[in-house]
Enzyme design. Structure first.
Site, PDB file in Angstrom:
ATOM      1  CG  ASP A  16      -2.080   0.942   1.104  1.00  0.00           C
ATOM      2  OD1 ASP A  16      -2.397   1.358  -0.024  1.00  0.00           O
ATOM      3  OD2 ASP A  16      -2.685   1.283   2.148  1.00  0.00           O
ATOM      4  N   GLY A  17       0.311   2.330  -0.543  1.00  0.00           N
ATOM      5  CA  GLY A  17       0.993   3.626  -0.480  1.00  0.00           C
ATOM      6  C   GLY A  17       1.543   4.119  -1.804  1.00  0.00           C
ATOM      7  CG  ASN A  18       1.866   1.532  -5.160  1.00  0.00           C
ATOM      8  OD1 ASN A  18       2.739   1.314  -4.320  1.00  0.00           O
ATOM      9  ND2 ASN A  18       1.402   0.608  -5.983  1.00  0.00           N
ATOM     10  CG  ASN A  64      -7.939  -2.020  -5.086  1.00  0.00           C
ATOM     11  OD1 ASN A  64      -7.056  -2.852  -4.874  1.00  0.00           O
ATOM     12  ND2 ASN A  64      -8.189  -1.044  -4.202  1.00  0.00           N
ATOM     13  CD1 TRP A  65     -13.178  -5.001  -9.089  1.00  0.00           C
ATOM     14  CD2 TRP A  65     -12.427  -4.315 -11.070  1.00  0.00           C
ATOM     15  NE1 TRP A  65     -12.580  -6.075  -9.710  1.00  0.00           N
ATOM     16  CE2 TRP A  65     -12.119  -5.685 -10.928  1.00  0.00           C
ATOM     17  CE3 TRP A  65     -12.042  -3.658 -12.249  1.00  0.00           C
ATOM     18  CZ2 TRP A  65     -11.441  -6.415 -11.901  1.00  0.00           C
ATOM     19  CZ3 TRP A  65     -11.376  -4.384 -13.224  1.00  0.00           C
ATOM     20  CH2 TRP A  65     -11.081  -5.744 -13.049  1.00  0.00           C
ATOM     21  NE  ARG A 186      -7.953   0.709   5.464  1.00  0.00           N
ATOM     22  CZ  ARG A 186      -7.775   2.007   5.723  1.00  0.00           C
ATOM     23  NH1 ARG A 186      -7.971   2.485   6.928  1.00  0.00           N
ATOM     24  NH2 ARG A 186      -7.413   2.833   4.760  1.00  0.00           N
ATOM     25  CD  GLU A 199       2.830 -13.022  15.693  1.00  0.00           C
ATOM     26  OE1 GLU A 199       2.873 -11.858  16.145  1.00  0.00           O
ATOM     27  OE2 GLU A 199       2.301 -13.974  16.302  1.00  0.00           O
TER      28      GLU A 199
HETATM   29  C1  IPE Z   1      -5.333  -2.779  -0.113  1.00  0.00           C
HETATM   30  O1  IPE Z   1      -5.027  -1.457  -0.300  1.00  0.00           O
HETATM   31  C2  IPE Z   1      -5.385  -3.485  -1.437  1.00  0.00           C
HETATM   32  C3  IPE Z   1      -4.094  -3.690  -2.078  1.00  0.00           C
HETATM   33  C4  IPE Z   1      -2.932  -3.392  -1.574  1.00  0.00           C
HETATM   34  C5  IPE Z   1      -4.148  -4.293  -3.374  1.00  0.00           C
HETATM   35  P1  IPE Z   1      -6.167  -0.342  -0.446  1.00  0.00           P
HETATM   36  O2  IPE Z   1      -5.465   0.941  -0.624  1.00  0.00           O
HETATM   37  O3  IPE Z   1      -7.140  -0.734  -1.484  1.00  0.00           O
HETATM   38  O4  IPE Z   1      -6.886  -0.431   0.976  1.00  0.00           O
HETATM   39  P2  IPE Z   1      -7.799   0.624   1.724  1.00  0.00           P
HETATM   40  O5  IPE Z   1      -8.800   1.130   0.736  1.00  0.00           O
HETATM   41  O6  IPE Z   1      -6.901   1.720   2.209  1.00  0.00           O
HETATM   42  O7  IPE Z   1      -8.392  -0.141   2.864  1.00  0.00           O
HETATM   43  C1  IPE Z   2      -1.532   0.252  -3.310  1.00  0.00           C
HETATM   44  O1  IPE Z   2      -1.333   1.616  -3.325  1.00  0.00           O
HETATM   45  C2  IPE Z   2      -1.753  -0.334  -4.687  1.00  0.00           C
HETATM   46  C3  IPE Z   2      -3.110  -0.802  -4.935  1.00  0.00           C
HETATM   47  C4  IPE Z   2      -4.083  -0.854  -4.064  1.00  0.00           C
HETATM   48  C5  IPE Z   2      -3.399  -1.270  -6.276  1.00  0.00           C
HETATM   49  P1  IPE Z   2      -2.543   2.645  -3.327  1.00  0.00           P
HETATM   50  O2  IPE Z   2      -2.891   2.949  -4.733  1.00  0.00           O
HETATM   51  O3  IPE Z   2      -3.658   2.137  -2.486  1.00  0.00           O
HETATM   52  O4  IPE Z   2      -1.859   3.899  -2.654  1.00  0.00           O
HETATM   53  P2  IPE Z   2      -2.490   4.898  -1.610  1.00  0.00           P
HETATM   54  O5  IPE Z   2      -3.058   4.089  -0.483  1.00  0.00           O
HETATM   55  O6  IPE Z   2      -3.545   5.676  -2.333  1.00  0.00           O
HETATM   56  O7  IPE Z   2      -1.343   5.743  -1.177  1.00  0.00           O
HETATM   57 MG    MG Z   3      -4.127   2.351  -0.539  1.00  0.00          MG
END
Ligand code: IPE
Ligand code: IPE
Ligand code: MG
Length: 236
Positions: A16-18, A64-65, A186, A199
């Site tokens: 997460d965090g891209n 994510n859709w 989460r 863990e």
């Molecule tokens: C979780 O990240 C899904 C993936 C890493 C593929 P999200 O960015 O979708 O999660 P939420 O929306 O913050 O819970």
């Molecule tokens: C995780 O990064 C990648 C995917 C869920 C596909 P995000 O795109 O959720 O990055 P943030 O959470 O918005 O920083």
């Molecule tokens: Mg995210």
């Protein structure tokens, strides 16, 4: 290589965090996803070197859709490209590739690439790379129950091993460690069943910045944990 202590046999990673990484640089979210792909390579190499040969990566959730069309389309293209580019080397390294999630909604091209990669690497035993695409832990459990019902199982007698054996992850050990980057506390529907006793390790580091040192920090943290599985602590 330094002794890392108890090693997880299987690590799940919520990458997460891209988007935040890109925003910090004034770039589009999709630039963050591209950088995220580069991080995967680094982390796979570091895991292998550390002796962890079983990785499951959360790449795209069933939720994510709901993202902007352009972002979803870019992600799907990146999955196709990356599969195409990486399969040879992964195969050479003895890695078995599997994709978990609902396939029906993926493009025909991606489904074909996934199937080819899975078939080609099916006999590999050195490592296992599982990528969760259009994956949801709830959907997985529903799909497992449906599959059992279709096969004529007596659901009034359903037990845990039977359900576990009908999940997408059948045959994989449960993850010992789940790493989540970018700080959220989460699971976001990742490996709900399988992570019952995993863990959890959450780092503020954004996925595109995650590297070997971050993985080693997670492994050190894991080695210091005391796992109980509902029992009492062992006496010294
Ligand atoms: C979780 O990240 C899904 C993936 C890493 C593929 P999200 O960015 O979708 O999660 P939420 O929306 O913050 O819970
Ligand atoms: C995780 O990064 C990648 C995917 C869920 C596909 P995000 O795109 O959720 O990055 P943030 O959470 O918005 O920083
Ligand atoms: Mg995210």
């Amino acid at each position: 290589m330094a002794d890392l202590g108890a090693l997880p046999a299987h690590i799940g990673i919520i990458m997460d965090g891209n988007g935040r990484w890109a925003r910090q640089r004034g770039q589009r979210r999709t630039a963050g996803h591209r950088a995220g792909i580069r991080a995967i390579r680094r982390v796979m190499e570091a895991a292998d070197e550390a002796g962890v040969h079983n990785l499951t990566l959360y790449a795209f959730s069933t939720e994510n859709w709901s993202r902007p069309r352009y972002e979803v389309a870019t992600l799907m293209r990146l999955f196709e490209q990356t599969l195409q580019e990486e399969v040879d080397e992964l195969h050479q390294n003895g890695v078995r590739i599997r994709v978990i999630g609902r396939r029906e909604q993926l493009s025909a091209r991606l489904r074909r690439l996934v199937q080819e990669a899975e078939e080609r690497t099916a006999g590999n035993t050195t490592g296992a790379l599982t990528v969760a695409i259009n994956y949801g832990g709830r959907a997985e459990i529903v799909d497992a129950v449906r599959a059992l019902a279709r096969a004529g199982a007596d659901l009034t007698q359903l037990d845990e091993p039977t359900l576990a054996g009908a999940l997408y992850t059948a045959g994989l050990p449960d993850p010992d460690l789940i790493i989540r980057t970018a700080g959220e506390l989460r699971t976001s529907n990742f490996l709900l069943w399988q992570s019952a006793y995993a863990e959890l390790y959450v780092t503020q580091t954004l996925w595109p910045d995650f590297g070997a040192a971050d993985l080693l920090a997670a492994l050190a943290d894991y080695a210091a944990r005391q796992r109980r599985f509902g029992g009492v602590p062992e006496l010294d």
